[in-house]
Write a protein that holds these residues in place. Structure first.
Motif, mmCIF file in Angstrom:
data_model
loop_
_atom_site.group_PDB
_atom_site.id
_atom_site.type_symbol
_atom_site.label_atom_id
_atom_site.label_comp_id
_atom_site.label_asym_id
_atom_site.label_seq_id
_atom_site.Cartn_x
_atom_site.Cartn_y
_atom_site.Cartn_z
ATOM 1 N N SER A 9 -1.777 -88.191 2.375
ATOM 2 C CA SER A 9 -1.199 -86.882 2.079
ATOM 3 C C SER A 9 -1.999 -85.790 2.768
ATOM 4 N N VAL A 10 -1.302 -84.823 3.291
ATOM 5 C CA VAL A 10 -1.903 -83.681 3.946
ATOM 6 C C VAL A 10 -1.966 -82.560 2.916
ATOM 7 N N ARG A 11 -3.176 -82.155 2.557
ATOM 8 C CA ARG A 11 -3.309 -81.119 1.543
ATOM 9 C C ARG A 11 -2.959 -79.747 2.090
ATOM 10 N N ARG A 12 -3.253 -79.498 3.345
ATOM 11 C CA ARG A 12 -2.912 -78.212 3.926
ATOM 12 C C ARG A 12 -2.849 -78.342 5.439
ATOM 13 N N TYR A 13 -1.839 -77.784 6.003
ATOM 14 C CA TYR A 13 -1.779 -77.624 7.440
ATOM 15 C C TYR A 13 -0.838 -76.471 7.730
ATOM 16 N N THR A 14 -0.930 -75.953 8.921
ATOM 17 C CA THR A 14 -0.090 -74.826 9.288
ATOM 18 C C THR A 14 0.720 -75.181 10.513
ATOM 19 N N ASP A 15 1.969 -74.788 10.519
ATOM 20 C CA ASP A 15 2.854 -74.933 11.670
ATOM 21 C C ASP A 15 2.807 -76.344 12.266
ATOM 22 N N ALA A 16 3.268 -77.301 11.506
ATOM 23 C CA ALA A 16 3.211 -78.702 11.954
ATOM 24 C C ALA A 16 4.120 -78.978 13.141
ATOM 25 N N SER A 59 -6.574 -77.503 17.018
ATOM 26 C CA SER A 59 -7.866 -77.973 16.552
ATOM 27 C C SER A 59 -7.670 -78.408 15.106
ATOM 28 N N TYR A 60 -8.373 -79.471 14.693
ATOM 29 C CA TYR A 60 -8.155 -79.998 13.349
ATOM 30 C C TYR A 60 -9.471 -80.434 12.718
ATOM 31 N N ILE A 61 -9.446 -80.524 11.393
ATOM 32 C CA ILE A 61 -10.554 -81.058 10.618
ATOM 33 C C ILE A 61 -9.944 -82.043 9.634
ATOM 34 N N VAL A 62 -10.496 -83.236 9.591
ATOM 35 C CA VAL A 62 -9.993 -84.254 8.666
ATOM 36 C C VAL A 62 -11.184 -84.820 7.886
ATOM 37 N N GLY A 63 -11.008 -84.980 6.576
ATOM 38 C CA GLY A 63 -12.088 -85.468 5.725
ATOM 39 C C GLY A 63 -11.849 -86.900 5.280
ATOM 40 N N VAL A 80 -10.998 -93.555 2.965
ATOM 41 C CA VAL A 80 -9.671 -92.967 2.783
ATOM 42 C C VAL A 80 -9.727 -91.522 3.251
ATOM 43 N N THR A 81 -8.590 -91.022 3.677
ATOM 44 C CA THR A 81 -8.487 -89.640 4.114
ATOM 45 C C THR A 81 -8.365 -88.748 2.886
ATOM 46 N N THR A 82 -9.194 -87.718 2.834
ATOM 47 C CA THR A 82 -9.206 -86.829 1.669
ATOM 48 C C THR A 82 -8.564 -85.476 1.926
ATOM 49 N N GLY A 83 -8.426 -85.076 3.170
ATOM 50 C CA GLY A 83 -7.822 -83.786 3.461
ATOM 51 C C GLY A 83 -7.677 -83.558 4.948
ATOM 52 N N LEU A 84 -6.788 -82.654 5.283
ATOM 53 C CA LEU A 84 -6.523 -82.321 6.677
ATOM 54 C C LEU A 84 -6.250 -80.835 6.783
ATOM 55 N N TRP A 85 -6.841 -80.211 7.786
ATOM 56 C CA TRP A 85 -6.613 -78.808 8.093
ATOM 57 C C TRP A 85 -6.345 -78.718 9.584
ATOM 58 N N ILE A 114 -21.641 -85.978 8.731
ATOM 59 C CA ILE A 114 -21.904 -86.997 7.731
ATOM 60 C C ILE A 114 -22.407 -86.317 6.454
ATOM 61 N N GLY A 115 -21.841 -86.716 5.321
ATOM 62 C CA GLY A 115 -22.267 -86.165 4.051
ATOM 63 C C GLY A 115 -21.491 -84.941 3.608
ATOM 64 N N MET A 116 -20.598 -84.432 4.444
ATOM 65 C CA MET A 116 -19.818 -83.252 4.077
ATOM 66 C C MET A 116 -18.501 -83.665 3.448
ATOM 67 N N HIS A 117 -18.125 -82.950 2.418
ATOM 68 C CA HIS A 117 -16.869 -83.182 1.707
ATOM 69 C C HIS A 117 -15.830 -82.203 2.238
ATOM 70 N N PHE A 118 -14.581 -82.632 2.317
ATOM 71 C CA PHE A 118 -13.522 -81.770 2.843
ATOM 72 C C PHE A 118 -13.419 -80.459 2.064
ATOM 73 N N ASP A 119 -13.624 -80.502 0.758
ATOM 74 C CA ASP A 119 -13.543 -79.280 -0.046
ATOM 75 C C ASP A 119 -14.581 -78.245 0.379
ATOM 76 N N GLU A 120 -15.681 -78.689 0.975
ATOM 77 C CA GLU A 120 -16.715 -77.770 1.453
ATOM 78 C C GLU A 120 -16.337 -77.120 2.772
ATOM 79 N N VAL A 121 -15.553 -77.803 3.577
ATOM 80 C CA VAL A 121 -15.257 -77.270 4.907
ATOM 81 C C VAL A 121 -13.934 -76.505 4.976
ATOM 82 N N GLU A 122 -13.036 -76.751 4.052
ATOM 83 C CA GLU A 122 -11.755 -76.044 4.105
ATOM 84 C C GLU A 122 -11.935 -74.529 4.058
ATOM 85 N N PRO A 123 -12.809 -73.975 3.184
ATOM 86 C CA PRO A 123 -13.010 -72.521 3.210
ATOM 87 C C PRO A 123 -13.595 -72.023 4.541
#
Length: 136
Positions: free
Chosen positions: A4-11, A18-22, A58-63, A113-122
């Motif tokens: 599941s993609v938690r957030r993305y813009t203009d798919a 550019s993308y970030i995936v957790g 597992v994939t936890t998030g996508l921006w 390494i060691g970063m959680h997607f919730d930390e990088v989304e902001p």
């Protein structure tokens, strides 16, 4: 895609993104930042997902950054990588992690390494907000 993609813009714009995936596996987290210029970003992220799945992550998030002109995408990726690195160092410092123990919060190219997607989304959303003030 099977995640599941938690957030993305203009798919609908497939390239120049550019993308970030957790990812999460066991007791470990990591974030992968990248770009897709000639390739469709969904295909790139799907490949990362498949590789991670083989290693029991597992994939936890996508921006995904909104579409950019080809001349802007490399600067955008650099801005994303530098912003993530800054956040990685800020996190380690704010949690008083000694220098010798920061191996769990390290950058390996486009991997954090060691970063959680919730930390990088902001951080990623901050790039969007600053984009209006400072063009890529």
């Amino acid at each position: 895609m099977s995640f599941s993609v938690r957030r993305y813009t203009d798919a609908h714009a497939p390239t120049n993104r550019s993308y970030i995936v957790g990812f999460h596996g066991g007791h470990s987290w990591y974030v992968k930042a990248g770009k897709a210029t000639s390739d469709i970003w969904v295909n790139r992220v799907t490949r990362h997902h498949r590789i991670a799945r083989v290693h029991r992550y597992v994939t936890t998030g996508l921006w995904v950054l909104p579409w950019l002109d080809l001349s802007q995408i490399h600067r955008a990726e650099t801005r994303v990588l530098n912003s993530l690195y800054t956040e990685c160092m800020r996190f380690a410092h704010s949690h008083a992690i000694p220098e010798e123990d920061r191996h769990g919060f390290q950058r390996d190219g486009e991997y954090f390494i060691g970063m959680h997607f919730d930390e990088v989304e902001p951080v990623a959303e901050g790039i969007i907000r600053n984009r209006a003030d400072r063009p890529m």
